[in-house]
Design a protein around this motif. Structure first.
Motif, PDB file in Angstrom:
ATOM      1  N   TYR A 186      24.952  30.622  44.383  1.00  0.00           N
ATOM      2  CA  TYR A 186      25.962  30.817  45.421  1.00  0.00           C
ATOM      3  C   TYR A 186      25.508  31.920  46.362  1.00  0.00           C
ATOM      4  O   TYR A 186      24.753  32.811  45.984  1.00  0.00           O
ATOM      5  CB  TYR A 186      27.331  31.119  44.799  1.00  0.00           C
ATOM      6  N   SER A 187      25.995  31.867  47.604  1.00  0.00           N
ATOM      7  CA  SER A 187      25.462  32.760  48.632  1.00  0.00           C
ATOM      8  C   SER A 187      26.304  34.015  48.857  1.00  0.00           C
ATOM      9  O   SER A 187      25.782  35.018  49.357  1.00  0.00           O
ATOM     10  CB  SER A 187      25.316  32.001  49.953  1.00  0.00           C
ATOM     11  N   ASN A 188      27.596  33.978  48.520  1.00  0.00           N
ATOM     12  CA  ASN A 188      28.481  35.104  48.807  1.00  0.00           C
ATOM     13  C   ASN A 188      28.489  36.094  47.642  1.00  0.00           C
ATOM     14  O   ASN A 188      29.068  35.821  46.597  1.00  0.00           O
ATOM     15  CB  ASN A 188      29.895  34.587  49.075  1.00  0.00           C
ATOM     16  N   PHE A 225      34.903  31.606  39.712  1.00  0.00           N
ATOM     17  CA  PHE A 225      33.843  30.655  39.396  1.00  0.00           C
ATOM     18  C   PHE A 225      34.372  29.642  38.388  1.00  0.00           C
ATOM     19  O   PHE A 225      35.040  30.013  37.417  1.00  0.00           O
ATOM     20  CB  PHE A 225      32.634  31.376  38.778  1.00  0.00           C
ATOM     21  N   PHE A 226      34.061  28.377  38.651  1.00  0.00           N
ATOM     22  CA  PHE A 226      34.556  27.320  37.763  1.00  0.00           C
ATOM     23  C   PHE A 226      33.507  26.240  37.618  1.00  0.00           C
ATOM     24  O   PHE A 226      32.674  26.031  38.502  1.00  0.00           O
ATOM     25  CB  PHE A 226      35.826  26.671  38.344  1.00  0.00           C
ATOM     26  N   TRP A 227      33.595  25.500  36.526  1.00  0.00           N
ATOM     27  CA  TRP A 227      32.879  24.241  36.352  1.00  0.00           C
ATOM     28  C   TRP A 227      33.903  23.121  36.229  1.00  0.00           C
ATOM     29  O   TRP A 227      34.878  23.233  35.477  1.00  0.00           O
ATOM     30  CB  TRP A 227      32.003  24.255  35.104  1.00  0.00           C
ATOM     31  N   TYR A 228      33.677  22.045  36.983  1.00  0.00           N
ATOM     32  CA  TYR A 228      34.503  20.846  36.915  1.00  0.00           C
ATOM     33  C   TYR A 228      33.633  19.696  36.442  1.00  0.00           C
ATOM     34  O   TYR A 228      32.428  19.688  36.633  1.00  0.00           O
ATOM     35  CB  TYR A 228      35.063  20.489  38.295  1.00  0.00           C
ATOM     36  N   ARG A 229      34.292  18.703  35.884  1.00  0.00           N
ATOM     37  CA  ARG A 229      33.621  17.477  35.481  1.00  0.00           C
ATOM     38  C   ARG A 229      34.251  16.328  36.267  1.00  0.00           C
ATOM     39  O   ARG A 229      35.469  16.258  36.399  1.00  0.00           O
ATOM     40  CB  ARG A 229      33.830  17.273  33.980  1.00  0.00           C
ATOM     41  N   VAL A 241      31.934  25.424  41.255  1.00  0.00           N
ATOM     42  CA  VAL A 241      32.922  25.814  42.259  1.00  0.00           C
ATOM     43  C   VAL A 241      33.004  27.331  42.336  1.00  0.00           C
ATOM     44  O   VAL A 241      33.163  28.003  41.309  1.00  0.00           O
ATOM     45  CB  VAL A 241      34.304  25.227  41.922  1.00  0.00           C
ATOM     46  N   VAL A 242      32.949  27.849  43.560  1.00  0.00           N
ATOM     47  CA  VAL A 242      32.919  29.296  43.775  1.00  0.00           C
ATOM     48  C   VAL A 242      33.794  29.609  44.969  1.00  0.00           C
ATOM     49  O   VAL A 242      33.867  28.797  45.909  1.00  0.00           O
ATOM     50  CB  VAL A 242      31.471  29.758  44.062  1.00  0.00           C
ATOM     51  N   ASN A 243      34.459  30.758  44.971  1.00  0.00           N
ATOM     52  CA  ASN A 243      35.126  31.129  46.223  1.00  0.00           C
ATOM     53  C   ASN A 243      34.034  31.657  47.154  1.00  0.00           C
ATOM     54  O   ASN A 243      33.304  32.573  46.845  1.00  0.00           O
ATOM     55  CB  ASN A 243      36.285  32.099  46.054  1.00  0.00           C
ATOM     56  N   GLY A 244      33.909  30.974  48.279  1.00  0.00           N
ATOM     57  CA  GLY A 244      32.737  31.122  49.119  1.00  0.00           C
ATOM     58  C   GLY A 244      32.902  32.117  50.249  1.00  0.00           C
ATOM     59  O   GLY A 244      33.632  33.100  50.145  1.00  0.00           O
ATOM     60  N   ASN A 245      32.208  31.840  51.347  1.00  0.00           N
ATOM     61  CA  ASN A 245      32.147  32.794  52.438  1.00  0.00           C
ATOM     62  C   ASN A 245      33.479  33.014  53.126  1.00  0.00           C
ATOM     63  O   ASN A 245      33.682  34.033  53.783  1.00  0.00           O
ATOM     64  CB  ASN A 245      31.089  32.340  53.457  1.00  0.00           C
ATOM     65  N   THR A 254      34.782  26.730  47.271  1.00  0.00           N
ATOM     66  CA  THR A 254      33.779  25.810  47.801  1.00  0.00           C
ATOM     67  C   THR A 254      33.155  25.055  46.644  1.00  0.00           C
ATOM     68  O   THR A 254      32.748  25.661  45.645  1.00  0.00           O
ATOM     69  CB  THR A 254      32.684  26.586  48.562  1.00  0.00           C
ATOM     70  N   PHE A 255      33.087  23.738  46.780  1.00  0.00           N
ATOM     71  CA  PHE A 255      32.534  22.883  45.728  1.00  0.00           C
ATOM     72  C   PHE A 255      31.067  22.607  45.998  1.00  0.00           C
ATOM     73  O   PHE A 255      30.681  22.282  47.133  1.00  0.00           O
ATOM     74  CB  PHE A 255      33.288  21.549  45.679  1.00  0.00           C
ATOM     75  N   GLY A 256      30.247  22.712  44.962  1.00  0.00           N
ATOM     76  CA  GLY A 256      28.864  22.275  45.061  1.00  0.00           C
ATOM     77  C   GLY A 256      28.793  20.765  45.078  1.00  0.00           C
ATOM     78  O   GLY A 256      29.791  20.079  44.823  1.00  0.00           O
ATOM     79  N   GLY A 257      27.623  20.231  45.381  1.00  0.00           N
ATOM     80  CA  GLY A 257      27.456  18.788  45.479  1.00  0.00           C
ATOM     81  C   GLY A 257      27.455  18.066  44.142  1.00  0.00           C
ATOM     82  O   GLY A 257      27.579  16.844  44.098  1.00  0.00           O
ATOM     83  N   GLY A 258      27.313  18.817  43.056  1.00  0.00           N
ATOM     84  CA  GLY A 258      27.368  18.210  41.728  1.00  0.00           C
ATOM     85  C   GLY A 258      26.004  17.924  41.145  1.00  0.00           C
ATOM     86  O   GLY A 258      25.033  17.661  41.876  1.00  0.00           O
ATOM     87  N   THR A 259      25.933  17.969  39.813  1.00  0.00           N
ATOM     88  CA  THR A 259      24.736  17.600  39.059  1.00  0.00           C
ATOM     89  C   THR A 259      25.113  16.455  38.134  1.00  0.00           C
ATOM     90  O   THR A 259      26.056  16.564  37.356  1.00  0.00           O
ATOM     91  CB  THR A 259      24.224  18.783  38.211  1.00  0.00           C
ATOM     92  N   ARG A 260      24.367  15.372  38.239  1.00  0.00           N
ATOM     93  CA  ARG A 260      24.692  14.206  37.424  1.00  0.00           C
ATOM     94  C   ARG A 260      23.954  14.273  36.087  1.00  0.00           C
ATOM     95  O   ARG A 260      22.742  14.508  36.050  1.00  0.00           O
ATOM     96  CB  ARG A 260      24.296  12.933  38.165  1.00  0.00           C
TER      97      ARG A 260
END
Lengths: 110, 112
Positions: free
Chosen positions: A25-27, A33-37, A89-93, A99-105
């Motif tokens: 994450y950039s900020n 910080f969270f992980w979603y499925r 998922v991170v609270n971003g800028n 802000t949600f990342g694009g995901g890892t499959r």
């Protein structure tokens, strides 16, 4: 640099394997910080929150590295049912927004 | 039973028609969000509302409109100005901006 970045995968692993995902994450001021499925064609569901001290829920362990600005998710003893996309998922800028990342499959094979 | 609901699950419309997607929550959450997801892609924020009678544009608001007249409801209208409306639409709610979001089951919109 994207606000939240994940390796899209797919990660193909055999049942019983241990697999780890990282998310950067950039900020540097991010606090949440969270992980979603997300299963195929379904809504994302909260997997776990990520705390500064790290946290564990059964076979899942989440860790935060503030110095290097990444969070990780470790899955031990992978099951077929773990096959899904994992969203970081991170609270971003914007500060007060997630802000949600694009995901890892992840694909777990018999 | 507390939760967030979206209806309908599947929606089919002809090009040129406006369509409104429903989102209701009984979690007493202040914040509500609309996302769009295209096949194999991540979530993109359309609109969000942190409080009743107030909402802000997200990253892809063009061609969409919302209202937030009640705390529990945040309907999304997909207008004919949206160039590629066919997608999976997800609504979410949260206690506030930095808290975990809870998602509804989504609406799959197909426009032909």
């Amino acid at each position: 640099r994207k606000e939240v970045e994940q390796d899209p995968g797919p990660f193909n692993v055999p049942e019983g394997a241990t697999v780890a995902f990282n998310c950067t994450y950039s900020n540097s001021a991010s606090q949440s910080f969270f992980w979603y499925r997300q299963d195929c064609r379904k809504e994302p569901k909260l997997l776990m929150s990520v705390y500064s001290s790290g946290n564990e829920d059964g076979r899942f362990t989440a860790q935060l590295n503030r110095a290097s600005q990444y969070i990780s998710l470790l899955i031990r003893d992978s099951k077929l049912s773990d096959s899904a996309t994992y969203l970081c998922v991170v609270n971003g800028n914007a500060g007060n927004m997630l802000t949600f990342g694009g995901g890892t499959r992840l694909m777990v094979k018999p | 039973d507390g939760g967030i609901t979206q209806s309908p699950k599947y929606l089919f419309r002809k090009e040129g028609q406006n369509v409104t997607l429903s989102c209701e929550q009984n979690l007493n959450h202040d914040a509500m969000y609309w996302y769009r997801q295209d096949p194999g892609q991540g979530l993109r924020l359309i609109y969000y509302s942190q409080i009743v009678n107030d909402f802000q544009k997200g990253d892809i608001a063009e061609g969409y409109s919302v209202s937030r007249e009640k705390k529990e409801s945040f309907p999304l209208t997909v207008t004919s100005a949206q160039k590629n409306p066919t997608a999976f639409y997800l609504c979410a709610s949260a206690l506030g901006g930095v808290y975990e979001q809870y998602f509804g089951p989504g609406t799959r919109l197909t426009v032909t």
